[in-house]
Design an enzyme around this catalytic site. Structure first.
Site, PDB file in Angstrom:
ATOM      1  N   VAL A 173       0.862  -1.176   0.000  1.00 40.74           N
ATOM      2  CA  VAL A 173       0.000   0.000   0.000  1.00 40.74           C
ATOM      3  C   VAL A 173       0.897   1.225   0.000  1.00 40.74           C
ATOM      4  O   VAL A 173       2.028   1.195   0.506  1.00 40.74           O
ATOM      5  CB  VAL A 173      -0.967   0.039   1.208  1.00 40.74           C
ATOM      6  CG1 VAL A 173      -2.039  -1.038   1.072  1.00 40.74           C
ATOM      7  CG2 VAL A 173      -0.230  -0.102   2.525  1.00 40.74           C
ATOM      8  N   SER A 174       0.399   2.320  -0.571  1.00 42.31           N
ATOM      9  CA  SER A 174       1.235   3.490  -0.803  1.00 42.31           C
ATOM     10  C   SER A 174       1.377   4.413   0.395  1.00 42.31           C
ATOM     11  O   SER A 174       2.381   5.098   0.530  1.00 42.31           O
ATOM     12  CB  SER A 174       0.684   4.298  -1.982  1.00 42.31           C
ATOM     13  OG  SER A 174       0.632   3.493  -3.134  1.00 42.31           O
ATOM     14  N   THR A 175       0.354   4.457   1.236  1.00 45.44           N
ATOM     15  CA  THR A 175       0.400   5.404   2.351  1.00 45.44           C
ATOM     16  C   THR A 175       0.223   4.674   3.676  1.00 45.44           C
ATOM     17  O   THR A 175      -0.348   3.576   3.734  1.00 45.44           O
ATOM     18  CB  THR A 175      -0.698   6.470   2.215  1.00 45.44           C
ATOM     19  OG1 THR A 175      -1.980   5.828   2.220  1.00 45.44           O
ATOM     20  CG2 THR A 175      -0.547   7.250   0.923  1.00 45.44           C
TER      21      THR A 175
ATOM     22  N   GLN B 204      -3.345   3.467   4.763  1.00 44.08           N
ATOM     23  CA  GLN B 204      -4.012   2.376   4.051  1.00 44.08           C
ATOM     24  C   GLN B 204      -3.714   1.058   4.749  1.00 44.08           C
ATOM     25  O   GLN B 204      -2.706   0.917   5.444  1.00 44.08           O
ATOM     26  CB  GLN B 204      -3.535   2.318   2.586  1.00 44.08           C
ATOM     27  CG  GLN B 204      -4.008   3.493   1.757  1.00 44.08           C
ATOM     28  CD  GLN B 204      -3.464   3.415   0.338  1.00 44.08           C
ATOM     29  OE1 GLN B 204      -2.254   3.255   0.132  1.00 44.08           O
ATOM     30  NE2 GLN B 204      -4.331   3.533  -0.643  1.00 44.08           N
TER      31      GLN B 204
END
Length: 199
Positions: free
Chosen positions: A22-24, A27
């Site tokens: 996940v990018s952040t 998340q």
């Protein structure tokens, strides 16, 4: 909805290894973990809060080091693996060279099947096509700038061909950054700056 709600089959002695990202930081990985667990992955590597655009992803790097011929790399969706079309194509080409299968649950891709093997060949062609486009667009852009009388300054330490080749060696052949620095005789900042232009 993933196409494999039940465990994937595997060759005796081979492993199903999952990868999630996940990018952040806010998340959650739960959905990907659940799908990879149902697919019977023996271990799941992950990067949490790491953008796909980052050059270094510790979880992915660890997974690539752990994979052996005959193993299968499993992801929930293809976009969890590659940070760009070129990066994804290079990774899949590398897996094929290493004898590693690839499975994306959501897209229904499984290269352990006869039809799925075609995916490797398609992505290898895409990677080469993308490199050719980069070279051609760069040459055309420089020629157009010269025609307009633009001053281009001194040439970069890494040519477009060098950057394209460094990207291929890094992601298809699994070269280390240190090996690339020695091969092209440049600093790490110069190399990474060049590679960032391709993604």
């Amino acid at each position: 909805m993933e196409l494999w709600p039940q465990p994937l089959s595997q060759t005796k002695g081979a492993s199903l290894l999952g990868y999630a990202r996940v990018s952040t930081d806010d998340q959650r990985l739960d959905m990907q973990f659940d799908a990879l667990t149902r697919a019977a992955c023996t271990q799941v590597y992950y990067d949490h809060g790491v953008s796909g655009a980052k050059a270094a992803r510790p979880g992915l790097d660890e997974l690539l080091d752990a994979l052996q011929a005959g193993d299968t790399l499993v992801v929930y969706k293809m976009d969890r693996l590659g940070r760009s079309v070129l990066h994804l194509a290079d990774l899949l080409t590398r897996l094929d060279k290493d004898g590693v299968h690839f499975c994306s649950l959501t897209e229904g891709i499984n290269t352990a099947t006869p039809g799925g093997k075609l995916v490797f060949h398609i992505f290898a062609a895409i990677a080469e096509f993308h490199r050719d486009l980069i070279r051609e667009n760069t040459r055309n852009g420089l020629a157009a700038a010269r025609t307009r009388g633009a001053r281009l300054g001194r040439p970069p330490k890494l040519s477009v061909e060098d950057v394209v080749e460094a990207h291929r060696l890094l992601h298809q052949e699994g070269w280390s950054v240190a090996s690339l620095l020695e091969r092209f005789e440049v600093s790490e900042s110069t190399l990474l700056r060049g590679l960032r232009r391709l993604v």
